[in-house]
Write a protein that holds these residues in place. Sequence first.
Motif, PDB file in Angstrom:
ATOM      1  N   MET A  53       0.852  -1.192   0.000  1.00 46.64           N
ATOM      2  CA  MET A  53       0.000   0.000   0.000  1.00 46.64           C
ATOM      3  C   MET A  53       0.883   1.236   0.000  1.00 46.64           C
ATOM      4  O   MET A  53       1.890   1.284   0.707  1.00 46.64           O
ATOM      5  CB  MET A  53      -0.881   0.043   1.252  1.00 46.64           C
ATOM      6  N   LEU A  59       5.720   3.010  -9.103  1.00 46.50           N
ATOM      7  CA  LEU A  59       4.559   3.367  -8.298  1.00 46.50           C
ATOM      8  C   LEU A  59       4.855   4.563  -7.395  1.00 46.50           C
ATOM      9  O   LEU A  59       3.997   5.407  -7.164  1.00 46.50           O
ATOM     10  CB  LEU A  59       4.123   2.171  -7.438  1.00 46.50           C
ATOM     11  N   SER A 106       4.782   8.012  -9.296  1.00 43.77           N
ATOM     12  CA  SER A 106       3.477   8.560  -9.726  1.00 43.77           C
ATOM     13  C   SER A 106       2.723   9.216  -8.594  1.00 43.77           C
ATOM     14  O   SER A 106       2.982   9.059  -7.460  1.00 43.77           O
ATOM     15  CB  SER A 106       2.628   7.464 -10.357  1.00 43.77           C
ATOM     16  N   GLU A 138       9.078  -2.047 -10.326  1.00 41.75           N
ATOM     17  CA  GLU A 138       7.638  -1.770 -10.251  1.00 41.75           C
ATOM     18  C   GLU A 138       7.343  -0.804  -9.088  1.00 41.75           C
ATOM     19  O   GLU A 138       6.580   0.161  -9.239  1.00 41.75           O
ATOM     20  CB  GLU A 138       6.909  -3.095 -10.046  1.00 41.75           C
ATOM     21  N   VAL A 180      -3.462   3.352  -0.377  1.00 40.05           N
ATOM     22  CA  VAL A 180      -4.065   2.785  -1.590  1.00 40.05           C
ATOM     23  C   VAL A 180      -3.341   1.471  -1.913  1.00 40.05           C
ATOM     24  O   VAL A 180      -2.115   1.445  -2.000  1.00 40.05           O
ATOM     25  CB  VAL A 180      -3.936   3.755  -2.788  1.00 40.05           C
ATOM     26  N   LYS A 200      -1.701  -1.115  -4.016  1.00 38.75           N
ATOM     27  CA  LYS A 200      -1.067  -1.060  -5.337  1.00 38.75           C
ATOM     28  C   LYS A 200      -0.757  -2.453  -5.874  1.00 38.75           C
ATOM     29  O   LYS A 200      -0.835  -2.697  -7.059  1.00 38.75           O
ATOM     30  CB  LYS A 200       0.220  -0.240  -5.268  1.00 38.75           C
ATOM     31  N   VAL A 201      -0.340  -3.363  -4.987  1.00 36.24           N
ATOM     32  CA  VAL A 201      -0.003  -4.727  -5.396  1.00 36.24           C
ATOM     33  C   VAL A 201      -0.584  -5.671  -4.344  1.00 36.24           C
ATOM     34  O   VAL A 201      -0.457  -5.430  -3.146  1.00 36.24           O
ATOM     35  CB  VAL A 201       1.534  -4.923  -5.487  1.00 36.24           C
TER      36      VAL A 201
END
Length: 79
Positions: A56, A76, A79, A72, A60, A62-63
């Motif tokens: 998170m 993330l 952004s 990856e 949020v 994410k994965v």
Amino acid sequence: MKKIIKVLGPGCPKCKTTFTNVETAIKQLGIDAEVIKIEDIEEMMQYNILTTPVLMIDEVIKVKGRIAQIDEIKELLKS
């Protein structure tokens, strides 16, 4: 602004790898982030997740259910 990153998981190898990958990504990016590891089942249930590990960023998801790779995670975090 400081990112809050949470890794949720009971401490299995996948969860540990995800946590290590997060630390590596933060170091490589040179960003200010707080990394929180949540291993308590009761606390994890508050997030309504069934599969771990979970990554998170700023509350949020994410994965979920797999190891998050370093590149990856870096994307993330950008952004």
